[in-house]
Design a protein around this motif. Structure first.
Motif, mmCIF file in Angstrom:
data_model
loop_
_atom_site.group_PDB
_atom_site.id
_atom_site.type_symbol
_atom_site.label_atom_id
_atom_site.label_comp_id
_atom_site.label_asym_id
_atom_site.label_seq_id
_atom_site.Cartn_x
_atom_site.Cartn_y
_atom_site.Cartn_z
ATOM 1 N N GLN A 51 0.833 -1.193 0.000
ATOM 2 C CA GLN A 51 0.000 0.000 0.000
ATOM 3 C C GLN A 51 0.870 1.245 0.000
ATOM 4 O O GLN A 51 2.005 1.235 0.498
ATOM 5 N N GLN A 52 0.314 2.316 -0.537
ATOM 6 C CA GLN A 52 1.026 3.584 -0.563
ATOM 7 C C GLN A 52 0.966 4.245 0.812
ATOM 8 O O GLN A 52 -0.081 4.287 1.453
ATOM 9 N N GLY A 53 2.106 4.765 1.262
ATOM 10 C CA GLY A 53 2.133 5.461 2.544
ATOM 11 C C GLY A 53 2.332 4.510 3.709
ATOM 12 O O GLY A 53 2.342 3.282 3.569
ATOM 13 N N ASP A 54 2.499 5.077 4.880
ATOM 14 C CA ASP A 54 2.738 4.304 6.094
ATOM 15 C C ASP A 54 1.449 3.673 6.604
ATOM 16 O O ASP A 54 0.352 4.198 6.407
ATOM 17 N N LEU A 55 1.609 2.528 7.282
ATOM 18 C CA LEU A 55 0.477 1.870 7.907
ATOM 19 C C LEU A 55 -0.047 2.734 9.045
ATOM 20 O O LEU A 55 0.706 3.170 9.910
ATOM 21 N N GLN A 56 -1.363 2.975 9.051
ATOM 22 C CA GLN A 56 -1.985 3.822 10.066
ATOM 23 C C GLN A 56 -2.743 3.028 11.119
ATOM 24 O O GLN A 56 -2.683 3.346 12.308
ATOM 25 N N ALA A 57 -3.469 2.003 10.703
ATOM 26 C CA ALA A 57 -4.325 1.294 11.648
ATOM 27 C C ALA A 57 -4.613 -0.113 11.150
ATOM 28 O O ALA A 57 -4.572 -0.389 9.941
ATOM 29 N N ILE A 58 -4.917 -0.997 12.112
ATOM 30 C CA ILE A 58 -5.288 -2.387 11.818
ATOM 31 C C ILE A 58 -6.557 -2.699 12.602
ATOM 32 O O ILE A 58 -6.603 -2.521 13.826
ATOM 33 N N ALA A 59 -7.575 -3.158 11.913
ATOM 34 C CA ALA A 59 -8.839 -3.535 12.558
ATOM 35 C C ALA A 59 -9.150 -4.995 12.253
ATOM 36 O O ALA A 59 -8.773 -5.515 11.196
ATOM 37 N N MET A 60 -9.830 -5.640 13.180
ATOM 38 C CA MET A 60 -10.242 -7.033 12.995
ATOM 39 C C MET A 60 -11.699 -7.154 13.399
ATOM 40 O O MET A 60 -12.119 -6.582 14.417
ATOM 41 N N TYR A 61 -12.496 -7.887 12.616
ATOM 42 C CA TYR A 61 -13.908 -8.054 12.944
ATOM 43 C C TYR A 61 -14.391 -9.390 12.442
ATOM 44 O O TYR A 61 -13.788 -10.017 11.567
ATOM 45 N N GLY A 62 -15.515 -9.860 13.025
ATOM 46 C CA GLY A 62 -16.012 -11.203 12.730
ATOM 47 C C GLY A 62 -15.339 -12.211 13.646
ATOM 48 O O GLY A 62 -14.811 -11.883 14.706
ATOM 49 N N GLY A 63 -15.349 -13.472 13.251
ATOM 50 C CA GLY A 63 -14.687 -14.515 14.022
ATOM 51 C C GLY A 63 -15.473 -15.029 15.208
ATOM 52 O O GLY A 63 -14.936 -15.779 16.027
ATOM 53 N N ASP A 64 -16.747 -14.668 15.328
ATOM 54 C CA ASP A 64 -17.552 -15.159 16.444
ATOM 55 C C ASP A 64 -17.967 -16.602 16.201
ATOM 56 O O ASP A 64 -18.465 -16.944 15.118
ATOM 57 N N SER A 65 -17.765 -17.445 17.216
ATOM 58 C CA SER A 65 -18.182 -18.855 17.164
ATOM 59 C C SER A 65 -17.649 -19.561 15.921
ATOM 60 O O SER A 65 -18.358 -20.354 15.291
ATOM 61 N N GLY A 66 -16.417 -19.266 15.566
ATOM 62 C CA GLY A 66 -15.797 -19.933 14.439
ATOM 63 C C GLY A 66 -16.181 -19.390 13.078
ATOM 64 O O GLY A 66 -15.798 -19.955 12.055
ATOM 65 N N ALA A 67 -16.953 -18.302 13.038
ATOM 66 C CA ALA A 67 -17.342 -17.704 11.755
ATOM 67 C C ALA A 67 -16.126 -17.051 11.095
ATOM 68 O O ALA A 67 -15.123 -16.777 11.753
ATOM 69 N N PRO A 68 -16.184 -16.797 9.788
ATOM 70 C CA PRO A 68 -15.061 -16.128 9.116
ATOM 71 C C PRO A 68 -14.770 -14.766 9.746
ATOM 72 O O PRO A 68 -15.671 -14.093 10.246
ATOM 73 N N TYR A 69 -13.517 -14.398 9.728
ATOM 74 C CA TYR A 69 -13.110 -13.100 10.254
ATOM 75 C C TYR A 69 -12.411 -12.317 9.158
ATOM 76 O O TYR A 69 -11.989 -12.871 8.131
ATOM 77 N N ARG A 70 -12.294 -11.009 9.376
ATOM 78 C CA ARG A 70 -11.630 -10.143 8.411
ATOM 79 C C ARG A 70 -10.649 -9.229 9.130
ATOM 80 O O ARG A 70 -10.865 -8.873 10.284
#
Length: 412
Positions: free
Chosen positions: A145-164
Motif C-alpha cells: 500500500q502507498q504510505g505508512d500503515l496507520q491502523a489495523i482492525a479485525m472483525y467477525g470470528g464469532d463462534s468460528g465464523a469467518p473473520y476479516r
C-alpha cells in the motif's frame, strides 16, 4: 416403624459427575467457565481426555456466549508471562498463551471474537491465534500500500465464523484499505478511500474550517509523560489500534449490513471508515484544541466511543463520549467519579482502552500513577481492578489490554 435391629437405614448413593454418561458429562463441562475447566482438568484422566474430544468441543460451540477475558499487556522491555483478567470472576489467570506464528517477536494489535491478531515488530508479518489454546497460523503477506500503515482492525470470528482484517494506510486525505477474508484466505485491495462529502456524512463534518485550516496544534501525552504536539506517539501495542463496529441488517435477518472502523489519526482526530462504501470521514474534535489530553477510541457493543482524560480547573476528568451523527456533536455517556480521576491530576497520564459488550476497561499509566479500571457503560458504574502480584510478590503494571471471548473450540 421397624428399627432394622438397631441399624440405620442406608440412603442410596447420590448421583455424581463420575456416573454421568460421556455425552452428558461433556455438556456439563462445556458450561463451566473456561478458567474453571482448566483447573478441574486435573481431577482425573477421564476429564482430561474430555478436553480434546471432538464431541466436547462441539458442546462448547453450542454455548451461545461467554464472558470476556482481557489479555493484559505490560512493559515490552520487561518480559512477563501471559496474563488475562477474567471479567466474570474479577480475577487473574495464566491460562492464556500469548504466542503467534510470525517467526519473530510479535505484539497483539487487534482482537475479535475468540481470536487475537499479532504483528511481527520487525517484519510486519501478521498471524492470528486463539490465546486460550495457543493455536495460531500466519496470514498471507498483505498487498503493498502507498504510505505508512496507520491502523489495523479485525472483525467477525464469532463462534468460528469467518473473520476479516483491515489495514489502513496513507496520510489524510489520501487513505487506502486492504482487507483479508479468512473464508478465502486472501487479501482484497488495496483500494483508495473516498472522503465523504459534507452532504453525505452522517458521522461528522469533514470539511469544517477547524479541521481544514491545518494551523491548530493538539497536545498529547506520551508514555514517558512528555507533552508532544501534532504527531501522537503510541505504545507498540496500541500504535495501530483500531476498532470495528458491526451494524446489523435493517431487514432483521441477522446479516451484517455494514462495518465501520474507527482509529486515531497522527494528529489525534478520530477517523471513521465505512468498509462497504470504501469511504471515510474525519470526526470533529472532542475537546478544544488548546486542551492537553490523552484520548483513545473504543467499541462497546454496537457503538464506538471516545475516551478522554483531560485536566481542567485543578483537577483531572476521565469521560466517555459518543458521537451523535445526526447532530454532528459529541455526547457524554459516562464519566469516572471525580474521586477516582482526580488522582491523575498533574501526573501526565496516558490511557489505553478496550471494550467488550457493555464493559469498558481503561488502563491508565504514567511515571507516577498506574491503574486499570472497569466501567459498565450502560449504568456508569466504575471500579478499580485488583492489582496483579506475580510469584515473586511484585506488582505488575499493565499498559493496555485486548478483549476476546474464551473459546476452546475455535480452530485456526
Amino acid at each position: 416403624m421397624a428399627n432394622n435391629n438397631g441399624r440405620k437405614r442406608k440412603c442410596p448413593p447420590s448421583p455424581s459427575l463420575g456416573s454421568l454418561h460421556d455425552d452428558m458429562l461433556e455438556r456439563v463441562l462445556a458450561r463451566l467457565p473456561p478458567a474453571s475447566f482448566f483447573r478441574l482438568r486435573a481431577v482425573c484422566r477421564r476429564w482430561r481426555a474430555t478436553s480434546s474430544s471432538p464431541t466436547f468441543l462441539a458442546a462448547c460451540a453450542r454455548v451461545p456466549a461467554r464472558d470476556p477475558w482481557f489479555l493484559m499487556l505490560a512493559d515490552p522491555d520487561r518480559p512477563s508471562p501471559a496474563v488475562a483478567f477474567v471479567a466474570a470472576e474479577r480475577s487473574w489467570t495464566h491460562h492464556c498463551r500469548a504466542t503467534a506464528a510470525t517467526g519473530s517477536v510479535s505484539v497483539p494489535v487487534a482482537a475479535s471474537g475468540g481470536l487475537v491478531l499479532y504483528r511481527a515488530s520487525y517484519t510486519g508479518a501478521l498471524a492470528v491465534a486463539n490465546p486460550l489454546t495457543g493455536a495460531s497460523r500466519p496470514l498471507p503477506p498483505p498487498p503493498q500500500q502507498q504510505g505508512d500503515l496507520q491502523a489495523i482492525a479485525m472483525y467477525g470470528g464469532d463462534s468460528g465464523a469467518p473473520y476479516r482484517v483491515a489495514l489502513f494506510s496513507g496520510e489524510l486525505p489520501h487513505l487506502s484499505m486492504a482487507v483479508f477474508d479468512s473464508s478465502t484466505n486472501s487479501w482484497e485491495g488495496p483500494v483508495a478511500l473516498a472522503r465523504k462529502p459534507k452532504s453525505d456524512s452522517s458521522d461528522g463534518d469533514s470539511s469544517s474550517p477547524e479541521q481544514d485550516s491545518g494551523d491548530d496544534t493538539v497536545y498529547f501525552l506520551s508514555k514517558s509523560g512528555d507533552v508532544v504536539a501534532t504527531n501522537m506517539q503510541r505504545s507498540a501495542s496500541k500504535q495501530y489500534s483500531a476498532v470495528a463496529v458491526m451494524t446489523p441488517s435493517s431487514s432483521g435477518d441477522g446479516h451484517v449490513a455494514t462495518c465501520c472502523c474507527y482509529f486515531l489519526s497522527s494528529s489525534g482526530t478520530i477517523i471513521a471508515c465505512d468498509v462497504a462504501r470504501r469511504a471515510f470521514v474525519e470526526l470533529p474534535r472532542v475537546l478544544p484544541v488548546y486542551h492537553e489530553y490523552s484520548i483513545d477510541v473504543v467499541a462497546c457493543g454496537a457503538a464506538a466511543y471516545a475516551v478522554v482524560l483531560s485536566e481542567h480547573l485543578d483537577t483531572a476528568s476521565l469521560r466517555v463520549w459518543e458521537f451523535a451523527g445526526s447532530g454532528g456533536e459529541w455526547r457524554q455517556v459516562a464519566a469516572m467519579p471525580p474521586a477516582m480521576s482526580h488522582g491523575f491530576y498533574g501526573k501526565k497520564a496516558d490511557i489505553n482502552c478496550v471494550g467488550h459488550g457493555d464493559r469498558l476497561m481503561v488502563c491508565v499509566s504514567s511515571a507516577e500513577a498506574n491503574g486499570c479500571f472497569m466501567c459498565d457503560v450502560s449504568s456508569n458504574r466504575w471500579e478499580e481492578l485488583p492489582k496483579y502480584v506475580d510469584g515473586d510478590g511484585e506488582t505488575t503494571e499493565f499498559l493496555a489490554a485486548f478483549s476476546f471471548e474464551p473459546r476452546l473450540e475455535i480452530d485456526i
